[in-house]
Structure formats: structure tokens, C-alpha cells
Design an enzyme around this catalytic site. Sequence first.
Site, PDB file in Angstrom:
ATOM      1  N   SER A  45      27.818  48.012  39.073  1.00 13.55           N
ATOM      2  CA  SER A  45      26.436  47.640  39.392  1.00 13.55           C
ATOM      3  C   SER A  45      26.079  48.281  40.731  1.00 13.55           C
ATOM      4  CB  SER A  45      26.294  46.121  39.468  1.00 13.55           C
ATOM      5  OG  SER A  45      27.142  45.586  40.468  1.00 13.55           O
ATOM      6  N   HIS A 157      29.782  43.141  34.674  1.00 14.72           N
ATOM      7  CA  HIS A 157      31.243  43.167  34.692  1.00 14.72           C
ATOM      8  C   HIS A 157      31.884  42.528  33.463  1.00 14.72           C
ATOM      9  CE1 HIS A 157      31.168  43.528  39.379  1.00 14.72           C
ATOM     10  NE2 HIS A 157      30.748  44.604  38.759  1.00 14.72           N
ATOM     11  N   GLU A 166      28.788  37.195  39.442  1.00 13.32           N
ATOM     12  CA  GLU A 166      30.037  36.649  39.987  1.00 13.32           C
ATOM     13  C   GLU A 166      29.888  35.185  40.386  1.00 13.32           C
ATOM     14  OE1 GLU A 166      31.220  39.246  43.209  1.00 13.32           O
ATOM     15  OE2 GLU A 166      30.695  41.008  42.029  1.00 13.32           O
ATOM     16  N   GLU A 207      36.847  42.159  37.317  1.00  9.30           N
ATOM     17  CA  GLU A 207      37.397  41.711  38.601  1.00  9.30           C
ATOM     18  C   GLU A 207      38.405  40.585  38.429  1.00  9.30           C
ATOM     19  OE1 GLU A 207      34.134  41.128  41.337  1.00  9.30           O
ATOM     20  OE2 GLU A 207      33.744  43.281  41.398  1.00  9.30           O
ATOM     21  N   ASP A 246      27.204  35.883  43.193  1.00 13.45           N
ATOM     22  CA  ASP A 246      26.588  37.196  43.349  1.00 13.45           C
ATOM     23  C   ASP A 246      25.694  37.385  42.138  1.00 13.45           C
ATOM     24  OD1 ASP A 246      25.764  39.762  43.699  1.00 13.45           O
ATOM     25  OD2 ASP A 246      27.749  40.696  43.663  1.00 13.45           O
ATOM     26  N   GLU A 291      24.636  36.256  46.911  1.00 10.84           N
ATOM     27  CA  GLU A 291      24.536  37.694  47.183  1.00 10.84           C
ATOM     28  C   GLU A 291      23.480  38.302  46.268  1.00 10.84           C
ATOM     29  OE1 GLU A 291      28.431  39.435  47.146  1.00 10.84           O
ATOM     30  OE2 GLU A 291      27.678  41.352  46.435  1.00 10.84           O
ATOM     31  N   ASP A 318      23.872  43.115  49.469  1.00 14.40           N
ATOM     32  CA  ASP A 318      24.833  44.125  48.998  1.00 14.40           C
ATOM     33  C   ASP A 318      24.012  45.378  48.638  1.00 14.40           C
ATOM     34  OD1 ASP A 318      26.636  45.711  47.622  1.00 14.40           O
ATOM     35  OD2 ASP A 318      26.941  44.327  45.964  1.00 14.40           O
ATOM     36  N   LYS A 343      30.974  47.533  51.919  1.00 11.52           N
ATOM     37  CA  LYS A 343      31.739  48.343  50.960  1.00 11.52           C
ATOM     38  C   LYS A 343      31.800  49.754  51.529  1.00 11.52           C
ATOM     39  CE  LYS A 343      30.226  46.048  46.659  1.00 11.52           C
ATOM     40  NZ  LYS A 343      29.101  46.039  45.672  1.00 11.52           N
ATOM     41  N   HIS A 371      35.687  44.724  47.908  1.00 17.05           N
ATOM     42  CA  HIS A 371      36.203  45.693  46.940  1.00 17.05           C
ATOM     43  C   HIS A 371      35.049  46.192  46.078  1.00 17.05           C
ATOM     44  CE1 HIS A 371      36.538  42.516  43.495  1.00 17.05           C
ATOM     45  NE2 HIS A 371      35.454  42.383  44.193  1.00 17.05           N
ATOM     46  N   LYS A 394      35.824  39.548  49.831  1.00 14.26           N
ATOM     47  CA  LYS A 394      35.814  39.293  48.390  1.00 14.26           C
ATOM     48  C   LYS A 394      36.537  40.433  47.702  1.00 14.26           C
ATOM     49  CE  LYS A 394      31.566  40.964  46.247  1.00 14.26           C
ATOM     50  NZ  LYS A 394      30.483  40.659  45.327  1.00 14.26           N
TER      51      LYS A 394
HETATM   52  P1  PGA Z   1      30.229  46.729  41.784  1.00 17.97           P
HETATM   53  O1  PGA Z   1      30.073  45.158  41.938  1.00 17.97           O
HETATM   54  O2  PGA Z   1      31.455  47.149  42.491  1.00 17.97           O
HETATM   55  O3  PGA Z   1      30.275  46.907  40.305  1.00 17.97           O
HETATM   56  O4  PGA Z   1      28.983  47.325  42.400  1.00 17.97           O
HETATM   57  C1  PGA Z   1      30.442  44.468  43.069  1.00 17.97           C
HETATM   58  C2  PGA Z   1      29.282  43.750  43.670  1.00 17.97           C
HETATM   59  O5  PGA Z   1      28.132  43.838  43.176  1.00 17.97           O
HETATM   60  O6  PGA Z   1      29.465  43.074  44.672  1.00 17.97           O
HETATM   61 ZN    ZN Z   2      27.228  42.487  44.801  1.00 19.41          ZN
END
Ligand code: PGA
Ligand code: ZN
Length: 416
Positions: A45, A157, A166, A207, A246, A291, A318, A343, A371, A394
Amino acid sequence: TITRIHAREILDSRGNPTIETEVTVETETTGKKSTARAAAPSGASTGEFEAIELRDGGERYGGNGVQQAVENVNTRIAKALIGRNVLRQENLDALMLELDGTENKGSLGANAILSVSLACAKAAAKALQMPLYRYVGGVNAVTIPVPMMNILNGGAHSDNNLDVQEFMILPIGADSITEGIRWCAEVYHHLKKLLKNRGLSVAVGDEGGFAPNIANEEEAIQLIMEAITKAGYSCGRGKQFMISLDAAASEWKGNAPGEYYLPKSGKRYTTDELIVHWEKMIRRFPIYSIEDPLDEEDWDGWKRLTEKVGDKVILVGDDLFVTNPVRLNKGISMGCGNAILIKPNQIGTLSETMEAIRMAKEHGYETIMSHRSGETEDTTIADLSVGLGSDLIKTGAPCRGERTAKYNRLIRIEES
Ligand code: PGA
Ligand code: ZN
């Protein structure tokens, strides 16, 4: 001095190729050589404003090959960095940015650049005979973040019917990360039992969280709270556990700005309706953070939501911020959110990642090291979370090797 840089194509946790780079440095006074390597993770995503991940296209690996990124490291980047002082991280990162020459790192590829940037830091730490967290954090590296474990997966996911991506548990009452990880793993196993007893699937998502088909988000949270209770822990503000979500709402784009379409349930919301929805959820459940509750371009919605509930809940950007100091700066001046997800591959260099964290801390935003849904065994983010003083980390469920590798690294760091 950097003497060798070598990249190759390896596999990530979804079976897609990704790039890893090895950097060798030679300590001039002793002639000692140290080699370290780092791999780039990959999102599903992904935010629209992330730095570009270079993929080959064509037939190989369904178009996902990274041979061009590998080639860029082994030729252009190697030529620019070999012979340089590995201790000058900012200088090395700046050289790569200059060589790339684009706004979004699309020429060399953010995946190519990141693998080199992180491998340089790791090689420097190794040459100095220090753990990475100490090298990047110095004497300030003295706190371990609270884990946010994603034990139930939805959204992009998983193939189930949940739109929220999430559902995470935070062992906020635990005295140490070793203890917190144990609590989370116990809850995870109780959740598995609960799902099994109801005849629901216990297969896991990208995940490592379970991905059952259940009625809705509310039921998912209720199941998790039940698992926490069954495991013998308390859940609520000031208790042992809290819950985080999330939403990844940038995946909920409707027909026009300010319109949301949830692809799995088929529900539609306007920005204001979604804000009301989140206010209700926060009242009803012990939610620590949400998130991406709104879209990556809905700055005004973010501002209104933050004004309404920013004193009650942590609102994490994010896709909104994409670890980019420029976007974070805009959010800070507008009053959007009060935390940033970090990230490193969204921005592409260690230096820019550190700049985003520095800016966040200066303005009282919480920082959450993260991650990606496509990961490798690389544990660099565990060290960065300690070295750069993240409040939280996370890195998925207590399941799947690429996720547990990071938690296990944190257990070792804590012991040291
Ligand atoms: P992604 O998801 O690594 O698939 O972008 C993680 C997140 O959205 O936090
Ligand atoms: Zn996210």
C-alpha cells in the site's frame, strides 16, 4: 575508506525480488577490512509521494526484477563512492542524491540508494566495532521503543473482507521489550484459539497477522480485546494493553477529493463522515493511535480531525508524510497529525530519514520506526529505532521470520 560496493538481487518475504548491497571498508591505520550488507524492503500500500522504487518491467519476475537498480549500484554509485570516507554518511548520501539528480530518486532508484546508504552505516559501525544503534545514536541511544504488533491483517495485505489494513496491540504496561514481546505472543496465540473455535481461518497475511473473514472492524477489535483478556492481561487507557489501527485510507480513494470508497465493504464516506466515524471508534475502544485515518492528499481533513481528537489519540502520518521532511514540515505548519511513521525506503537515504526524525521530535510529534509489508531478514530498523530514539516500532506479528528477526534483534539490544 570504502573499497568495494557490490549489489545483488535477492528475494523478499512475498517472493518478489529486491536489492541488497554489500559495502567493504578498509581501516587505513590497521589495514583491517569490514563488510556489511543491507537490503531494501518493499510496500504494497505504497504512498503516492514515496521515492521511486526502480523495477525492470518486462517478463522476468513478472516485471518486478531489480537488475537495473543492481546495475546502478555496481557501476554509477560504486564509482562515485569508492575511495570515500564511510564515516561521512551525510556526504555519501548527498553524493548519491546529486548523482541521481531527480526529485523522486527515479534515476538510480530509491531501493538502490537506500541499500547503499544503510550498508555504509553498517560497515562504518562494524569498522568502529560498535553495534549500529550505538553508531547512529551515540550516548543518546538508551531507550527501547514500544512494539506495535499487527496481529490481524486486512486491506491490501490480505484477501479477507476488512478495509482497515492493520489491527495492532501495544504492551504499554510492560517493563521491558522482552516482556512486551512475550505478552504480545501470548495474546497472538489466544487470538488463534478464538478464531479456530469459531471455525475462522488462521492463515496469516503479509505481516504475519491472522486474516479471517469477519463481519467488520468493530468485531475484529472485540476479538482482539477478548484474546487480551483470555491471555490474562488488561486492556484500556493506563492498563497493560492498548489497540492501534492502520486504516491506510489512501487505499480508499473515491471518485473525487474528499470522497472515500472502502473497496471491501463497499461503504462510502465523505471526509466529515469519516471523521465522525473515527470519533465514535475512539470513544468506544481503547485506541492508542490511528495511522492514515484519511487520504494522503486530504490535508484539510487531517487538520480538522487533529483539532477534534488530537488530544485523545495519536494520529500517525504514513502515506501523508512518506518520511519526507518537506511533507512533514507542511503537516506541522498546518497542524496535521501528531506522529510520523518512519520508513527509510519511502525517502531513500539514512540522512533524510534522520532529518525527518529530528524535525518530528523538535515539534513534539511521536516517531514510529516501521517495516514494510514486503521485508527481508535484514534487522537494520531495529537498531535504527533504538539509535534514533523512536517512541514505538511496528514490525508485524510475532510470526514469520522476517518479522521476528526485528523483535529478536531488539531482545538482544535490550540485553546488551
Ligand atoms: P506497506 O504497508 O508496507 O504495504 O506500505 C505498511 C503500512 O501501510 O504501514
Ligand atoms: Zn501505514
